[in-house]
Enzyme design. Structure first.
Site, PDB file in Angstrom:
ATOM      1  N   GLY A   1       0.831  -1.208   0.000  1.00  0.00           N
ATOM      2  CA  GLY A   1       0.000   0.000   0.000  1.00  0.00           C
ATOM      3  C   GLY A   1       0.858   1.247   0.000  1.00  0.00           C
ATOM      4  O   GLY A   1       0.818   2.037  -0.929  1.00  0.00           O
TER       5      GLY A   1
ATOM      6  N   ILE B   1      10.261  -3.982  20.298  1.00  0.00           N
ATOM      7  CA  ILE B   1       9.971  -4.625  19.016  1.00  0.00           C
ATOM      8  C   ILE B   1       9.068  -5.828  19.285  1.00  0.00           C
ATOM      9  O   ILE B   1       9.365  -6.669  20.137  1.00  0.00           O
ATOM     10  CB  ILE B   1      11.302  -5.040  18.343  1.00  0.00           C
ATOM     11  CG1 ILE B   1      12.118  -3.798  17.987  1.00  0.00           C
ATOM     12  CG2 ILE B   1      11.057  -5.914  17.124  1.00  0.00           C
ATOM     13  CD1 ILE B   1      11.431  -2.786  17.091  1.00  0.00           C
TER      14      ILE B   1
ATOM     15  N   LYS C   1      11.450 -10.744  13.631  1.00  0.00           N
ATOM     16  CA  LYS C   1      11.602 -11.117  12.224  1.00  0.00           C
ATOM     17  C   LYS C   1      10.854 -10.145  11.298  1.00  0.00           C
ATOM     18  O   LYS C   1      11.430  -9.583  10.371  1.00  0.00           O
ATOM     19  CB  LYS C   1      11.089 -12.542  12.017  1.00  0.00           C
ATOM     20  CG  LYS C   1      11.385 -13.098  10.639  1.00  0.00           C
ATOM     21  CD  LYS C   1      10.858 -14.511  10.458  1.00  0.00           C
ATOM     22  CE  LYS C   1      11.768 -15.539  11.100  1.00  0.00           C
ATOM     23  NZ  LYS C   1      11.488 -16.916  10.616  1.00  0.00           N
TER      24      LYS C   1
ATOM     25  N   GLU D   1       7.365   3.384   8.775  1.00  0.00           N
ATOM     26  CA  GLU D   1       7.818   4.492   7.928  1.00  0.00           C
ATOM     27  C   GLU D   1       9.200   4.983   8.287  1.00  0.00           C
ATOM     28  O   GLU D   1       9.860   5.649   7.495  1.00  0.00           O
ATOM     29  CB  GLU D   1       6.781   5.622   7.987  1.00  0.00           C
ATOM     30  CG  GLU D   1       5.547   5.147   7.271  1.00  0.00           C
ATOM     31  CD  GLU D   1       4.304   5.971   7.503  1.00  0.00           C
ATOM     32  OE1 GLU D   1       4.057   6.859   6.682  1.00  0.00           O
ATOM     33  OE2 GLU D   1       3.592   5.711   8.464  1.00  0.00           O
TER      34      GLU D   1
END
Ligand code: FES
Ligand code: FES
Lengths: 781, 181
Positions: free
Chosen positions: A281, A668, A672, A743
C-alpha cells in the site's frame, strides 16, 4: 458573515489551544500511557520473538486471496478510459461502436453514470478516504490528464479492453497550470496538515543566522514519487439487493465503506468492504475513483464487476508523493551548538487534493536550537491528486535536514555524529513537552561501532580501482501517532481459543502475526489458541493502516477490550473460584486462564470459568481512550543510518555496498517481521536516493513514467545486505511499549546515501534522485 | 485446447487474445500467479514452462498448448512445501506476498539456468566449468522480479540457502523438483 465566521474560528482555535495546554500540563496518570502497559514487564513471552508470518504458508503457495481474485457469479470486467487533456470539457462522445462490440455489457460515461455525491477527501470527515473531493464521472468536466472519462463493462477483460479502444471522445481544452514555475508565479499559500498550519516561528532565525559563526544555507529538491505497489489497485464489487459489497485492496476498510455510503447516499451499514490481503500500500491503497466506478457500473449493469487498474491506470488515477523545493539553513556557534534552524519551501498540490507534503515535520523535534523558522508553502497545479506516500514529509524533509547537518559538520571539521549529539534536545525543541523515550544517542553509538564508522576518511580520499568509496550517516525520525476510533472485540470460547477482532489491515507489515503474539501474551495462551480477525469493515473500530500507527491503535483497543474481558470473567468466576474476591487489576492471563499476579497459584482456566457459568463463549468489545498521549509527550521513532556508497569515477554510477540501520522504536513486537519493515523502508529510501522520479511532462500535464519499466524502483542487484539492529528500550507511554516501525526506515535514508556519496566523491548533490548524469556534471569522471 | 498445468490436463476454449496469465487467473482460477504490470516489467507473473521461467503476461496462451506449465500452486507436493517455499517463510522473503509466487518460480527456473552454466551479466569467468552461485549472481539473475515491500534480503537468503553455493556441489540437484527439472 465573515466576521461571525472569523469569530467562531477564533473561538474554536482558542478552545483548541486551551485543551492542548491542559493536556500538556496534565499529570501523567490522567493521560493514556501514564501507567506503563503491564505487558512491558514480561520479558519471556511471545512478544518480541521472531515468529514467522502466520500467513506465510498461504502466501508462498499463492493461496492468499487478493482483491482481484474473488470470483462472483455473472461477473463482468471493467476497462477504464483516461482523458488525454489536462483541463477542459468533453465536447463529443461516441460510444456506439464500443457498445456494439462483442461481449460488451455497457459503456458508462458521465451521461449515464448513477448520480453520486463527490468523493469525500481525507480530513473532511474522520472517516473520509478520498484522495480528492471531485465528483466521479458526473459531468463533462476534465480536471487532470488521466481522469477517467468512460468505462466499458464486458464479459471478459479482452472484450472490455478492445471495446474501450472504439470509444471516440472530442475535448474542448482549456488553459491549465502544469509547470512548477508557472504555479509558483500564480502565488503560493500556507500549507495546513492535520488541522495545523505548517509553520513554526521561534525567535528571529534569519537575524541569528546572519551573524552565526558557521552556517549552511542551501536548497534541496525532491521529485514526485510513486508508491508502485506490485499489486495494482483492484476491486471486485457487487450489489446484493441494496447492500454494496466491495472486495478491495485497501488500507482503510471502514473509511472506504463510510465514504462509498456517503457517495451513494446509503447507510454505512449497507456497505461492506473487505481487504484480507493487500499487495503493498505505502499510502496509495485508499479510495480512488476505481472503487467508485466499479460500484457505479455494477449498479448500472446489475451485475458484479471486477475492476483492475492497468499499471498505466495506477499512474493515471492514483496520486503519489509531491515534489518539494526546500531551503535548509543552520547557524552554529564555534562549539557546534545550533543557534538558528530554517526550513522553508514549496510543494505542489492540486486544486482538489488534501495533502501538502509536510516536509518540516521532522525538523520540529529534531534538534535543539535558539531560534527556528519553518514553513511549507503550497503551489497548485492541474494533475492527479498528490497524496501521502511512506513517511509523508519526513522522507523528503529529512533529506534536506540531514544533508544540511552533514554539510555543516564538513565545514566545521566536526564528525557529523558528534555534531548531532551536541545538539540533542532535552525536551521537544519547538513544543516544550518531554520526550516519552528518546535513545538516539545509544542508537548512534551502537550503530557506529558495528558499522566501523571510525574508518571513515575525508571526502574523496578512498579509491579502490575505478571506485570512489565513502561512508555517510543520517538520522531518521517519524512521529508516534495513534488515531481515534480504535475498538476491539475479544471472544474466548470454552475450548480456550480466543479471537480478537479489529477492522484493521495486513499489507505485509506483519500486523496479524505481531498482534497474535500480543493477544496471546495478554491472555496467557499459546499462539495457536489465538486468532486475529481483520480486513473487514464489519469488524469493530476505525483503523487506518497509515501513519505507522495501526499497531498502537490496535494495541490500545485490545488493552481496553482485555480489561473489559477480565472484569466479565471475574464476574462469571463468582465465589467458588480461586479468583474469588480479586479485582481486575490484581489478575493477569497465565497458562490458559486468569491468575493473581503476585500469587500465581490462585488460578483458574478460561474453560473452567466458562463451564461453571454454563457459557459457551464470552465476547466483549471496548474502545480505546482518546489518543492524547502525543500531546502530553513528544513521541517519535528514531534511527541512526549508515551507508557505504561506491561511485564509479569514470561513469558516475553509484552502488550501495553496505547499509546499517540502528533503530530506537520502543519495544519490538516481532524481531523477524520488524526487521523486514526496517529493511523495506530503507530499500524504498535507496530508490528515493538514487533512482525514483515520477517523470511529469510540464507541457502537457501528463505523467510520462506510467510503467514499472520507466519508474525505477530498486531491483535485487541494487540492494545490498542491509544490517538492522535496535535498542529495544520499551516506551513507557505506549501500548506494548512499542512505537511505529513502518515508515521510519525510509526517513533519513536519502540523506545517508547522499552524505556517503559526498564522502566518496567530495561532490554534493542536493537534487534527488542522485543519478549518474548529475554526478558527471558535478565533475565526476 | 488442451493445457497441462501442474500435471493436470485441462481442456478449455479460449479467446486467442488471452495471455497465459489471464488463462491461469481468470479462466482456470489459478490466481496464485500474479499480475503486477501485464507488460513484462515486474516478474510477478513468472511461471515455469518445461522447467524454464517465462513471463506469462507476455505469453499468448495458445502458444503453450500441451506444454508442461508449473505455477506456484504446483510447487508443493504430497511431502509438503517445496524447500524454497519453506526457506521463504523462514527467511521472511516477503511481506505483502504479491511478488512471491513470481519470485519462487523465477528462482527455481534460475537455479536450472545456473546448473546449465548459462552466464549472466555479473559472471566473472565465462570459461569456468561451473558458475559459482554467489549472492551477486543470484541477485543479478533475480533482478527481473521486482519487490516493492523490500523483501530482497530475505528472498536472496532463502534462495541462497536452497540453491546457493553455500549448499556445496550437489546443491541444487537435490532440490530440483522432478517435474520442473
Ligand atoms: S505481470 Fe508480467 S511482468 Fe509484470
Ligand atoms: S513482498 Fe510485497 S512486493 Fe514483494
Amino acid at each position: 458573515m465573515s466576521i461571525v465566521k472569523d469569530a467562531a474560528e477564533a473561538a474554536k482555535g482558542l478552545a483548541q489551544a486551551v485543551t492542548k495546554k491542559a493536556i500538556e500540563v496534565a499529570p501523567d496518570g490522567w493521560v493514556p500511557g501514564g501507567t506503563p502497559d503491564p505487558l512491558i514487564r514480561n520479558q519471556h513471552g511471545h512478544v518480541g520473538k521472531p515468529v514467522s508470518r502466520i500467513d506465510g504458508p498461504l502466501k508462498v503457495q499463492g493461496a492468499a486471496r487478493f482483491a482481484a481474485e474473488f470470483t462472483l457469479y455473472g461477473m463482468t470486467y471493467a476497462s477504464v478510459l483516461f482523458s488525454t487533456i489536462t483541463k477542459g470539457r468533453i465536447a463529443t462522445l461516441d460510444t456506439a461502436d464500443a457498445e456494439a462490440a462483442p461481449g460488451v455489457v455497457l459503456v458508462m460515461t458521465y451521461r449515464n453514470a448513477p448520480r453520486m455525491r463527490p468523493m469525500p477527501a481525507f480530513g473532511s470527515n474522520r472517516m473520509a478516504a478520498g484522495g480528492d473531493d471531485l465528483p466521479v464521472m458526473q459531468d463533462d468536466r476534465v480536471h487532470w490528464n488521466g481522469q477517467p472519462v468512460a468505462l466499458v463493462l464486458a464479459d471478459t477483460q479482452e472484450q472490455a479492453d478492445h471495446a474501450k479502444s472504439l470509444i471516440r471522445i472530442g475535448y474542448e481544452a482549456e488553459a491549465a497550470t502544469t509547470s512548477f514555475e508557472a504555479a509558483k508565479a500564480d502565488g503560493t499559500e500556507p500549507g495546513q496538515f492535520q488541522g495545523d498550519p505548517l509553520q513554526v516561528t521561534i525567535g528571529d532565525a534569519e537575524t541569528v543566522l546572519a551573524s552565526a559563526a558557521f552556517k549552511v544555507d542551501e536548497t534541496y529538491r525532491t521529485p514526485r514519487h510513486s508508491h508502485a505497489a506490485i499489486e495494482p489497485h483492484a476491486a471486485t464489487v457487487m450489489w446484493d439487493g441494496d447492500m454494496l459489497v466491495v472486495h478491495d485492496a485497501t488500507q482503510a476498510v471502514t473509511h472506504t465503506a463510510w465514504s462509498l455510503a456517503h457517495m451513494f447516499g446509503i447507510e454505512q451499514d449497507k456497505v461492506r468492504v473487505t481487504s484480507p490481503y493487500v499487495g503493498g500500500g505505502f499510502g496509495s491503497k485508499t479510495l480512488w475513483q476505481h472503487q467508485v466506478l466499479g460500484a457505479a457500473a455494477a449498479k448500472l449493469a446489475d451485475r458484479p464487476v471486477r475492476i483492475v487498474l492497468s499499471r498505466e491506470g495506477v499512474f493515471r488515477i492514483v496520486g503519489g508523493r509531491s515534489l518539494t523545493e526546500q531551503r535548509f539553513a543552520i547557524g552554529a556557534e564555534k562549539d557546534g551548538c545550533f543557534t538558528a534552524m530554517i526550513h522553508t519551501g514549496t510543494t505542489i498540490m492540486t486544486p482538489h487534493s488534501a495533502m501538502p507534503e509536510p516536509f518540516i515535520v521532522a525538523t520540529r523535534s529534531g534538534y535543539a536550537a535558539d531560534s527556528f523558522k519553518m514553513e511549507v508553502r503550497v503551489a497548485r497545479i492541474d494533475m492527479v491528486a498528490n497524496t501521502f506516500m511512506r513517511a509523508p514529509g519526513e522522507a523528503v524533509g529529512t533529506f534536506a535536514m540531514e544533508c544540511a547537518i552533514d554539510e555543516l559538520a564538513d565545514r566545521m571539521g566536526i564528525d557529523p555524529i558528534e555534531l548531532r549529539i551536541k545538539n540533542e534536545p532535552e525536551k521537544d525543541p519547538t513544543v516544550g513537552t518531554p520526550f516519552s523515550s528518546r535513545n538516539i544517542v545509544e542508537a548512534y553509538r551502537a550503530g557506529a561501532e558495528r558499522f566501523g564508522w571510525a574508518r571513515r576518511q575525508p571526502p574523496g580520499a578512498r579509491r579502490e580501482g575505478e571506485w570512489l568509496v565513502g561512508l555517510g550517516c543520517a538520522t531518521g525520525t517519524y512521529p508516534y501517532y495513534r488515531m481515534p476510533g480504535g475498538v476491539a472485540r475479544i471472544s474466548i470460547g470454552r475450548d480456550g481459543h480466543a479471537c480478537a477482532s479489529v477492522a484493521a489491515h495486513e499489507m505485509g507489515m506483519g500486523t496479524a502475526t505481531a498482534h497474535t503474539q500480543v493477544v496471546a501474551e495478554r491472555l496467557g495462551l499459546p499462539l495457536d489458541q489465538v486468532t486475529v480477525e481483520y480486513g473487514d469493515s464489519r469488524l469493530p473500530g476505525l483503523f487506518l493502516a497509515g501513519g505507522s500507527q495501526q499497531s498502537a491503535a490496535i494495541g490500545a483497543a485490545i488493552i481496553a477490550a482485555h480489561r473489559a474481558l477480565v472484569v466479565e470473567l471475574l464476574k462469571l468466576a463468582g465465589n467458588d473460584s480461586p479468583l474469588a474476591g480479586l479485582k481486575p487489576e490484581e489478575v493477569g492471563g497465565l497458562d490458559g486462564g486468569l491468575a493473581k499476579l503476585d500469587e500465581p497459584a490462585r488460578w483458574e482456566s478460561y474453560a473452567s470459568i466458562l463451564a461453571r457459568a454454563q457459557r459457551a463463549e464470552l465476547s466483549v468489545e471496548a474502545a480505546a481512550p482518546a489518543p492524547i498521549e502525543n500531546q502530553h509527550w513528544s513521541m517519535h521513532s528514531y534511527s541512526a543510518l549508515f551507508c557505504e556508497a561506491r561511485v564509479n569515477a569514470v561513469t558516475g554510477e553509484v552502488r550501495i555496498a553496505r547499509f546499517l540501520g540502528s533503530f530506537d522504536c520502543g519495544r519490538i513486537l516481532n524481531a523477524k517481521t520488524a526487521a523486514s519493515q526496517f529493511r523495506g523502508g530503507i530499500i524504498m529510501g535507496l530508490g528515493l536516493a538514487l533512482t525514483e522520479e515520477t517523470a511529469f511532462d510540464e507541457r502537457t500535464g501528463r505523467v510520462m513514467s506510467a510503467s514499472l519499466a520507466e519508474y525505477h524502483i530498486p531491483a535485487h542487484l541494487d540492494v545490498p545486505a542491509i544490517d538492522v539492529m535496535w535498542t529495544n528500550i520499551p516506551d513507557p507511554h505506549t501500548p506494548m511499549g512499542a512505537r511505529g516501525i513502518g515508515e521510519i526506515g525510509i526517513t533519513g535514508t536519502g540523506a545517508a546515501v547522499a552524505n556517503a556519496i559526498y564522502n566518496a566523491t567530495g561532490r554534493r548533490i542536493r537534487d534527488l534522485p542522485i543519478t549518474l548524469d548529475k554526478l558527471l556534471s558535478a565533475g565526476i569522471g | 485446447m488442451r493445457f497441462v498445468i501442474n500435471d493436470t490436463d485441462i481442456e478449455t476454449d479460449i479467446d486467442p487474445r488471452t495471455s497465459l496469465l489471464d488463462l491461469l487467473r481468470e479462466q482456470i482460477g489459478l490466481t496464485g500467479t500474479k499480475k503486477g504490470c501485464n507488460q513484462g516489467a515486474c516478474g510477478a507473473c513468472t511461471v515455469l514452462v518445461d522447467g524454464e521461467r517465462i513471463l506469462s503476461c507476455l505469453a499468448l496462451a495458445v502458444q503453450y498448448e500441451g506444454r508442461q506449465v508449473t505455477t506456484v500452486e504446483g510447487l508443493a507436493d504430497q511431502a509438503g512445501l517445496h524447500p524454497l517455499q519453506k526457506a521463504f517463510i523462514e527467511h521472511d522473503g516477503f511481506q505483502c506476498g504479491y511478488c512471491t509466487p513470481g519470485q519462487l518460480c523465477s528462482a527455481i527456473g534460475m537455479a536450472a539456468e545456473l546448473q546449465r552454466g548459462l552466464p549472466s551479466h555479473v559472471t566473472g569467468d565465462l570459461s569456468a566449468m561451473a558458475i559459482r552461485a554467489t549472492r551477486e549472481e543470484l541477485a543479478e539473475r533475480m533482478s527481473g522480479n521486482l519487490c516493492r515491500c523490500g523483501a530482497h534480503n530475505g528472498i536472496i537468503d532463502a534462495i541462497d540457502e536452497v540453491f546457493g553455493e553455500r549448499r556445496g556441489q550437489q546443491g541444487y540437484d537435490a532440490e530440483m523438483p522432478e517435474k520442473v527439472a
